[in-house]
Write a protein that holds these residues in place. Sequence first.
Motif, PDB file in Angstrom:
ATOM      1  N   ASP A  65      -3.030  -1.030  -2.776  1.00 39.92           N
ATOM      2  CA  ASP A  65      -3.808   0.325  -2.798  1.00 39.92           C
ATOM      3  C   ASP A  65      -3.038   1.433  -2.855  1.00 39.92           C
ATOM      4  O   ASP A  65      -2.095   1.508  -1.917  1.00 39.92           O
ATOM      5  CB  ASP A  65      -5.091   0.168  -1.696  1.00 39.92           C
TER       6      ASP A  65
ATOM      7  N   ASN B 227      -6.631  -0.431  -5.451  1.00 45.60           N
ATOM      8  CA  ASN B 227      -7.524   0.550  -5.679  1.00 45.60           C
ATOM      9  C   ASN B 227      -6.766   1.862  -5.522  1.00 45.60           C
ATOM     10  O   ASN B 227      -5.611   1.939  -5.128  1.00 45.60           O
ATOM     11  CB  ASN B 227      -8.758   0.511  -4.411  1.00 45.60           C
TER      12      ASN B 227
ATOM     13  N   SER C  92      -9.112  -0.044   0.764  1.00 48.27           N
ATOM     14  CA  SER C  92      -7.943  -0.647   0.594  1.00 48.27           C
ATOM     15  C   SER C  92      -8.360  -1.838   1.810  1.00 48.27           C
ATOM     16  O   SER C  92      -9.113  -1.806   2.776  1.00 48.27           O
ATOM     17  CB  SER C  92      -6.766   0.304   1.012  1.00 48.27           C
TER      18      SER C  92
ATOM     19  N   ASN D 161       0.712  -1.172  -0.033  1.00 43.57           N
ATOM     20  CA  ASN D 161       0.019   0.112  -0.032  1.00 43.57           C
ATOM     21  C   ASN D 161       0.798   1.265  -0.086  1.00 43.57           C
ATOM     22  O   ASN D 161       1.865   1.287   0.539  1.00 43.57           O
ATOM     23  CB  ASN D 161      -0.922  -0.076   1.129  1.00 43.57           C
TER      24      ASN D 161
END
Length: 311
Positions: free
Chosen positions: A127, A145, A294, A109
């Motif tokens: 994400d 995402n 996320s 992330n």
Amino acid sequence: MSGTSERHVAEPEKFVFDELIDTLKVRIVNGAINVVGTDDGPARVEITELEGPPLKVRLEDGTLSVGYDDMEWKAFSKWWDRKGWARRAEISLAVPQHTRVEVGVVGANSVVSGISGATTVQGVNGDATLVGLSGSVKAHTVGGNVEAQSLSGDLRFSTVSGNLTVVDGSSEVKADSVSGNMVLDLDPSGGGEVRLTTVSGEIALRIPEPGDAEVDVNTTSGNVFCAFEELRVSGNWGAKRITGIIGSGTARLKATTVSGSLALLRRPPLEDPAGPAGPAGPAEAAGPAEPSGSGGPSDTSGDTPSLRKDV
């Protein structure tokens, strides 16, 4: 200053860079990246967790690179060898606001905030959260995402199955996906263009009154909902389309989905006692669901840029 400084880091450490940084390139597998723009002080890197092979920290002519030797940026999205996924890093970086930022992740992330330079985020999975960026932004993901808030620069987004969420946006947006959903809360009154394209993903657009946009959105087989009475909804079976002008029509808003639903929602004025809460009732039922979120160094010497450890 010319020259190169490089270290291979095998355990958590902190570094401070005395030289000016104008470009940042970070590439990691698993873990997390947090990049923040600052208006004073030197650039800093803090590696808080590290598993697997060493990370290379390299400073060369104003470009700071943090990543692995076996991850090439040009072929990053094709980096599918899962044998190399047995690694993890968590990194926080503070760089000047004007820095050009390139972030690449596989299963990690990332958060990028307060940057005015151009930002590029590329990921296989993982994400990304983008906050308060005033430069242009490019985000390319396979399944990750992207959530963006308070962007004033242009946004380009492409994905296979990742979702896009934009909150408090006033910039130009161009996005395409295969199956990812798109939820955007925009203020198009400043002009510009919004173009969204997806095959099976759902699209929800919310804009404030009076809207100030020329609208042309359509779906081949999905449902539609329109909260603006001044717009025309055509088609009863199969293909459906929403067209027309709201407000002064200074911006252009175009969206296309093949089989996904499409909703055009109205955001009440800020002074409205009801506040900026989303619509309920028919809008909630007809609009697409909001996507789920996320999910020891070697020393250098000589006349090279300094890379000093911060203890």
